[in-house]
Design a protein around this motif. Structure first.
Motif, PDB file in Angstrom:
ATOM      1  N   LEU A  70      -9.091 -23.458  30.759  1.00 12.26           N
ATOM      2  CA  LEU A  70      -9.607 -24.752  30.301  1.00 12.26           C
ATOM      3  C   LEU A  70      -8.856 -25.165  29.039  1.00 12.26           C
ATOM      4  CD1 LEU A  70     -11.802 -26.823  30.987  1.00 12.26           C
ATOM      5  CD2 LEU A  70     -13.200 -25.734  29.274  1.00 12.26           C
TER       6      LEU A  70
ATOM      7  N   PHE B 244      -5.905 -21.703  35.689  1.00 15.68           N
ATOM      8  CA  PHE B 244      -7.025 -22.626  35.539  1.00 15.68           C
ATOM      9  C   PHE B 244      -7.696 -22.504  34.178  1.00 15.68           C
ATOM     10  CE2 PHE B 244      -6.625 -24.104  39.669  1.00 15.68           C
ATOM     11  CZ  PHE B 244      -6.444 -23.045  40.543  1.00 15.68           C
TER      12      PHE B 244
ATOM     13  N   ARG C 159       0.842  -1.207   0.000  1.00 19.61           N
ATOM     14  CA  ARG C 159       0.000   0.000   0.000  1.00 19.61           C
ATOM     15  C   ARG C 159       0.868   1.245   0.000  1.00 19.61           C
ATOM     16  NH1 ARG C 159      -3.549  -2.194   4.824  1.00 19.61           N
ATOM     17  NH2 ARG C 159      -4.894  -3.647   3.715  1.00 19.61           N
TER      18      ARG C 159
ATOM     19  N   ASP D 123      -0.439   9.014   7.665  1.00 22.34           N
ATOM     20  CA  ASP D 123      -0.770   7.948   6.710  1.00 22.34           C
ATOM     21  C   ASP D 123      -0.544   6.589   7.340  1.00 22.34           C
ATOM     22  OD1 ASP D 123       0.617  10.175   4.432  1.00 22.34           O
ATOM     23  OD2 ASP D 123      -1.449   9.440   4.281  1.00 22.34           O
TER      24      ASP D 123
ATOM     25  N   ARG E  74      -3.300   5.753   9.626  1.00 20.91           N
ATOM     26  CA  ARG E  74      -4.522   5.323   8.942  1.00 20.91           C
ATOM     27  C   ARG E  74      -4.369   3.947   8.331  1.00 20.91           C
ATOM     28  NH1 ARG E  74      -5.309  11.016   8.103  1.00 20.91           N
ATOM     29  NH2 ARG E  74      -3.763  11.015   6.427  1.00 20.91           N
ATOM     30  N   LEU E  75      -3.134   3.517   8.088  1.00 20.41           N
ATOM     31  CA  LEU E  75      -2.911   2.155   7.628  1.00 20.41           C
ATOM     32  C   LEU E  75      -2.834   1.169   8.782  1.00 20.41           C
ATOM     33  CD1 LEU E  75      -0.183   2.633   4.881  1.00 20.41           C
ATOM     34  CD2 LEU E  75      -2.556   2.032   4.547  1.00 20.41           C
TER      35      LEU E  75
ATOM     36  N   GLN F 202       2.149   2.099  -3.315  1.00 22.83           N
ATOM     37  CA  GLN F 202       1.117   2.755  -4.125  1.00 22.83           C
ATOM     38  C   GLN F 202       0.992   4.221  -3.757  1.00 22.83           C
ATOM     39  OE1 GLN F 202      -2.660   0.871  -3.534  1.00 22.83           O
ATOM     40  NE2 GLN F 202      -3.078   0.896  -5.712  1.00 22.83           N
ATOM     41  N   ILE F 203       0.984   4.457  -2.432  1.00 22.50           N
ATOM     42  CA  ILE F 203       0.732   5.820  -1.958  1.00 22.50           C
ATOM     43  C   ILE F 203       1.874   6.742  -2.337  1.00 22.50           C
ATOM     44  CG2 ILE F 203       0.512   7.222   0.115  1.00 22.50           C
ATOM     45  CD1 ILE F 203      -0.870   4.791   1.392  1.00 22.50           C
TER      46      ILE F 203
ATOM     47  N   THR G 101       2.137  10.880  -3.404  1.00 27.49           N
ATOM     48  CA  THR G 101       2.188  11.886  -2.349  1.00 27.49           C
ATOM     49  C   THR G 101       3.294  11.544  -1.373  1.00 27.49           C
ATOM     50  OG1 THR G 101       0.941  12.948  -0.590  1.00 27.49           O
ATOM     51  CG2 THR G 101       0.510  10.642  -0.983  1.00 27.49           C
TER      52      THR G 101
END
Lengths: 124, 482
Positions: free
Chosen positions: A124, A122, A62, A76, A79-80, A65-66, A70
């Protein structure tokens, strides 16, 4: 090794033939090879970028790509859903440069290793 | 600020958005609200005339994103999508959709993801109730669902493909879909479930669900992740879930504490034996079943692969004789002739044995004759096949067959010819030369005789010695009488 391109000798060097019990192999490699870091998220090649602790294959793709369109900032990464605590010592972004003392020193492992968890007696 | 009605679906919104783009109205000048809800901030004025007649290039990825996101329940969705559209088209951010960390794009993608998830959940959690059959003979079903987003239209094709043969309707507050007579129609939403009473199959479904619930594989968090609680009120099986979860702990505990049951003995029936014959040959530890009749054993032994001798032999040579024989004679292995004819002791050694038995006064036809190893072990010497002694592993591997014969016949007298037969049943410590004659082994038979093998007699070069040994052999056989 399949996705990150690690070699056996990189994960298990001759002077550390056993995996570290506290941290994952990728972070262990990063701490052993601090000369590679910090990497610039804007310019580093993919094969190097996947070695950054905290960046997985999906997020790196990603980011590739970004970054074509930019400048990548810390927001960023947030947000990822990248763990900034893990990534910050090793990565350079448009608005972040790791402090000089961050990468050096033994405190880094202590900061990055996960806290030991008390197991249940304890369960299970 | 002008107010725009987003319409009922993607096509309507697209129409409006196009108009807005042509009118060059930026996102902050537009208020997206359904008509009839007069807003203080905007006027429901018609769009101004288009300033230019340009068509807009929009990446196809945007159309897919918008189609999904528009179904979301968030009232901001139209404004958000228009803002993205504006940025794509007017602000020359052509690659905006590739910047997946852009805040607007993140919001839109999350919306689209949630809509797709909701469609998937709708596929899983719609429960139909049968309300009879139409005159056409097609069954009629109705269902009630309460989705969070407007996914009725998105989820409908799945049901149409799945239940094409029936007439069904799905009612929901966000819209209803009907598939009647092969035609799909959408109607406005209804507030309440029109079909409140369960049908007969509902109880069967609940019983089924209760029974396939596996208490040992319960992962509550995972279950609630896949089947969120908000769907439970319309699932007939949901009322069972809390008690099933409650009981699972004790049920698992009980299962762990239950003592292991003893293995039942293998049943002795024709079907299983037939399976045994067809399937895994003995060599994986499946020995012939005890008390199997000899006829069955004879058929099974050919399939035995316990040791490699089967590969070079013509056939397996099982024992021959009456089942109620009083006397059992065990040799070493079949020879060349026995291997070709499939009968034990029919070669030269066998003929010598016949002679000796006759001289000793023993009737061979009343005896059961067999061998310790059932396949011929040989090596080639020119054209001849030269007999080779079977080794301990092969004798051990063939032992179950011998034991099965022994169990079946249960002879009163057992004659072991040669060292191999003796070692097979009495252990390696037995030496024919030293322990010749009667041997105390009551677990095998009342009377056990160990003697030489007739082929040994055949191989003695010196005639004098040959006759002596032959007489000794006959004497040993005489021990069987009385």
């Amino acid at each position: 090794m399949r996705h990150y391109g690690f070699d056996v000798g990189e994960i298990l060097p001759s002077d550390a033939p056993n995996l570290d019990l506290r941290i994952d192999p990728k972070l262990a490699w990063a701490l052993r090879n601090r000369q590679e870091f910090p990497m610039n998220v804007q310019t580093a090649p993919r094969a190097r970028l996947v070695r950054v602790p905290g960046l997985g294959v999906r997020n790196v793709d990603r980011l590739l790509q970004i970054r074509r369109h930019t400048f990548v900032r810390l927001a960023d990464l947030t947000r990822l859903r990248v763990s900034l605590k893990k990534v910050m010592p090793f990565l350079i972004t448009a608005d972040h440069f790791p402090a000089s003392g961050l990468l050096d020193g033994d405190r880094l492992l202590a900061r990055l290793a996960p806290r030991p968890q008390q197991m249940e007696l304890f369960a299970l | 600020m002008i107010q725009v009605d987003p319409g009922y679906n993607f096509a309507d919104w697209r129409e409006s958005a196009r108009g807005l783009l042509e009118a060059d109205l930026s996102p902050d000048q537009v208020l997206w609200e359904k008509a009839g809800q007069g807003s203080l901030f905007a006027e429901a004025a018609p769009l101004p005339a288009p300033k230019s007649a340009i068509t807009f290039q929009v990446p196809p990825a945007f159309v897919d994103l918008a189609r999904a996101a528009i179904c979301h329940a968030d009232l901001q969705r139209w404004a958000l999508l228009y803002r993205i559209l504006w940025r794509l088209v007017k602000c020359s951010e052509k690659h905006l959709l590739e910047i997946v960390s852009d805040p607007d794009v993140v919001r839109a993608r999350t919306m689209a993801k949630n809509v797709r998830r909701e469609i998937h959940k709708m596929h899983a959690f719609v429960r139909f109730r049968k309300i009879g059959e139409a005159e056409t003979g097609r069954e009629r079903y109705v269902a009630w669902f309460e989705p969070e987003h407007e996914v009725i239209a998105g989820a409908a094709p799945f049901f149409r493909d799945r239940f094409a043969n029936m007439d069904w309707s799905i009612f929901s507050p966000k819209g209803c879909v009907h598939w009647i007579g092969g035609e799909m129609r959408f109607t406005p939403g209804v507030a309440k479930n029109p079909c409140d009473s369960p049908d007969e199959l509902e109880e069967i479904w609940r019983t089924y669900y209760r029974n396939i619930f596996n208490p040992t594989r319960l992962k509550e968090k995972m279950m609630k992740l896949e089947m969120p609680r908000r769907y439970w009120k319309n699932l007939p099986e949901a009322t069972l879930i809390p008690e099933l979860i409650q009981a699972s702990r004790t049920r698992t505990q009980d299962m762990l504490e239950e003592p292991g049951r003893d293995l039942r003995p293998v049943p002795n029936n024709r079907y299983l034996r037939g399976l045994q014959e067809m399937s895994v040959p003995y060599g994986d530890g499946i020995a012939p079943v005890e008390k199997t009749p000899l006829a069955e054993l004879t058929r099974m032994v050919d399939a035995c692969r316990a040791c490699p001798l089967w590969e070079r032999a013509t056939c397996a040579v099982f024992g021959k004789g009456p089942e109620n024989a009083r006397l059992m004679i065990v040799g070493e292995q079949p020879g060349d002739r026995e291997d070709l004819l499939g009968q034990p002791f029919v070669g030269p050694a066998g003929q010598l044995l016949d002679r000796a038995l006759a001289e000793a006064g023993v009737d061979r036809s009343t005896a059961y004759v067999t061998n310790a190893v059932k396949h011929f072990k040989w090596e080639a010497r020119g054209k001849l096949r030269l007999h080779k002694n079977p080794d301990r592993i092969e004798v051990e591997a063939c032992k179950p067959w011998l034991l099965a014969e022994l169990n079946s016949i249960a002879p009163a007298v057992l004659i072991l010819l040669g060292g191999t037969a003796a070692a097979s049943l009495l252990g390696p410590k037995v030496k024919v030369t030293r322990d010749r004659g009667l041997i105390d082994a009551p677990h095998l038979a009342a009377k056990v005789i160990v003697t030489v093998h007739p082929s040994f007699l055949l191989r003695i070069p010196d005639e004098e010695r040959k006759r002596e040994e032959y007489l000794r052999f006959v004497n040993d056989l005489r021990l069987a009488l009385g």
